[in-house]
Structures are given as C-alpha cells and as structure tokens.
Design a protein around this motif. Structure first.
Motif, PDB file in Angstrom:
ATOM      1  N   GLN A 204      22.202  64.234  58.541  1.00 28.00           N
ATOM      2  CA  GLN A 204      23.572  63.852  58.230  1.00 28.00           C
ATOM      3  C   GLN A 204      24.247  63.290  59.483  1.00 28.00           C
ATOM      4  OE1 GLN A 204      24.344  64.478  54.990  1.00 28.00           O
ATOM      5  NE2 GLN A 204      26.252  63.372  55.135  1.00 28.00           N
ATOM      6  N   GLU A 205      24.834  62.100  59.374  1.00 25.67           N
ATOM      7  CA  GLU A 205      25.499  61.461  60.506  1.00 25.67           C
ATOM      8  C   GLU A 205      26.944  61.184  60.140  1.00 25.67           C
ATOM      9  OE1 GLU A 205      23.385  58.117  62.046  1.00 25.67           O
ATOM     10  OE2 GLU A 205      21.487  59.183  62.114  1.00 25.67           O
ATOM     11  N   GLY A 206      27.721  60.656  61.079  1.00 22.68           N
ATOM     12  CA  GLY A 206      29.111  60.314  60.817  1.00 22.68           C
ATOM     13  C   GLY A 206      29.493  59.035  61.525  1.00 22.68           C
ATOM     14  N   TYR A 207      30.183  58.141  60.807  1.00 22.49           N
ATOM     15  CA  TYR A 207      30.643  56.878  61.386  1.00 22.49           C
ATOM     16  C   TYR A 207      32.162  56.846  61.379  1.00 22.49           C
ATOM     17  CZ  TYR A 207      25.885  55.142  60.441  1.00 22.49           C
ATOM     18  OH  TYR A 207      24.523  54.954  60.383  1.00 22.49           O
ATOM     19  N   THR A 208      32.741  56.226  62.404  1.00 23.31           N
ATOM     20  CA  THR A 208      34.187  56.050  62.483  1.00 23.31           C
ATOM     21  C   THR A 208      34.527  54.565  62.424  1.00 23.31           C
ATOM     22  OG1 THR A 208      34.197  55.898  64.903  1.00 23.31           O
ATOM     23  CG2 THR A 208      34.396  58.104  63.956  1.00 23.31           C
ATOM     24  N   VAL A 209      35.826  54.259  62.343  1.00 33.41           N
ATOM     25  CA  VAL A 209      36.241  52.860  62.421  1.00 33.41           C
ATOM     26  C   VAL A 209      36.118  52.408  63.871  1.00 33.41           C
ATOM     27  CG1 VAL A 209      37.815  52.942  60.456  1.00 33.41           C
ATOM     28  CG2 VAL A 209      38.685  53.442  62.722  1.00 33.41           C
TER      29      VAL A 209
END
Length: 144
Positions: free
Chosen positions: A126-131
């Motif tokens: 599981q990863e996370g991306y931001t603007v």
C-alpha cells in the motif's frame, strides 16, 4: 464592484462498468465505478482587473479546483479503502497587461496542501500519493 468577476464551474460524471469479458470475471462487476474518475468537480474563482493609467491593467485571479472522491479499487480487491478522497488546492495568478503583452507570477497549490489523495497498491504494498507541492513561477504571454 467594478472589475471583479466570480465564476463557478462544475461537472459530474457517472462512469461505470457496463459489461465484463470472461478475462475480467471475478475482478470487476457490472455497475462498479470506473477507477480514478471523480463523481464531481467544482472550481469557484475570483478574477479582478483594474486599470493602471491609460495603457496598463493589473489583474489577479484566485481559484479553488476541487476534485470529488473517486473509486480507487474494485470491490473484489479486498482492500479496506475503496475510494480515493476528494481534494482541492488554491491557485493564484497576479500580473500586469500592457497592450498585447501580459506578464505575471503564479502559484499552484499556494497553501502547499500535502495530504494523501491516492492509495495505490503496488505489488501488494500500500502506497500514498499527494498532489504536486507548491509551484511558483513567472509567465509572459503575447497576443498576435
């Protein structure tokens, strides 16, 4: 107030799976939302133009493009977070126009908003991306 304009743009999308081939059976079901397509978008904005003498105009624009939540995974994924959250950022443009030449400064994501907007699973991690972080620049345009 002279020179002040308020605008509001909005859109909605109802994108969903209408049929499934044998290759997609068990992965996706008819009726599920298309991944990554926001249910709605909305952008309020304020524009201000003011003359500076006879030959120049100052301008300013602030907007807040908001992207509503979207489906991040199909129901069959088994992941606890099926939806990507909605998010919005503040953008600002200021400058001067003289004749056909316009010069100014811009800031995208002015408040440097950095919360996670996507939770992709890459190889079961599981990863996370931001603007994109705040971006500031100079622009010049010439009308012909």
């Amino acid at each position: 107030m002279p020179g002040l304009t308020f605008s509001l743009n909005a859109g909605t999308t109802h994108a969903y799976i209408t049929s499934v081939s044998s290759a997609g059976a068990g992965i996706v079901k008819v009726g599920e939302s298309i991944l990554g397509v926001p249910i709605y978008t909305i952008t309020p904005s304020l524009d201000f133009d003011a003359p500076i003498g006879d030959q120049m105009t100052a301008y300013a624009r602030v907007d807040y493009p908001y992207t509503g939540r979207s489906c991040g995974y199909f129901d069959s994924s088994g992941l606890p977070i099926l939806f990507q959250p909605g998010y919005g950022i503040v953008n600002l443009n200021v400058g001067i126009t003289r004749g056909k030449l316009s010069t100014g400064l811009y800031a995208k994501n002015l408040l440097n908003w950095d919360r996670i907007i996507q939770y992709p699973s890459v190889n079961s991690v599981q990863e996370g991306y931001t603007v994109r972080p705040m971006t500031v620049g100079i622009m010049a345009t010439m009308q012909f």
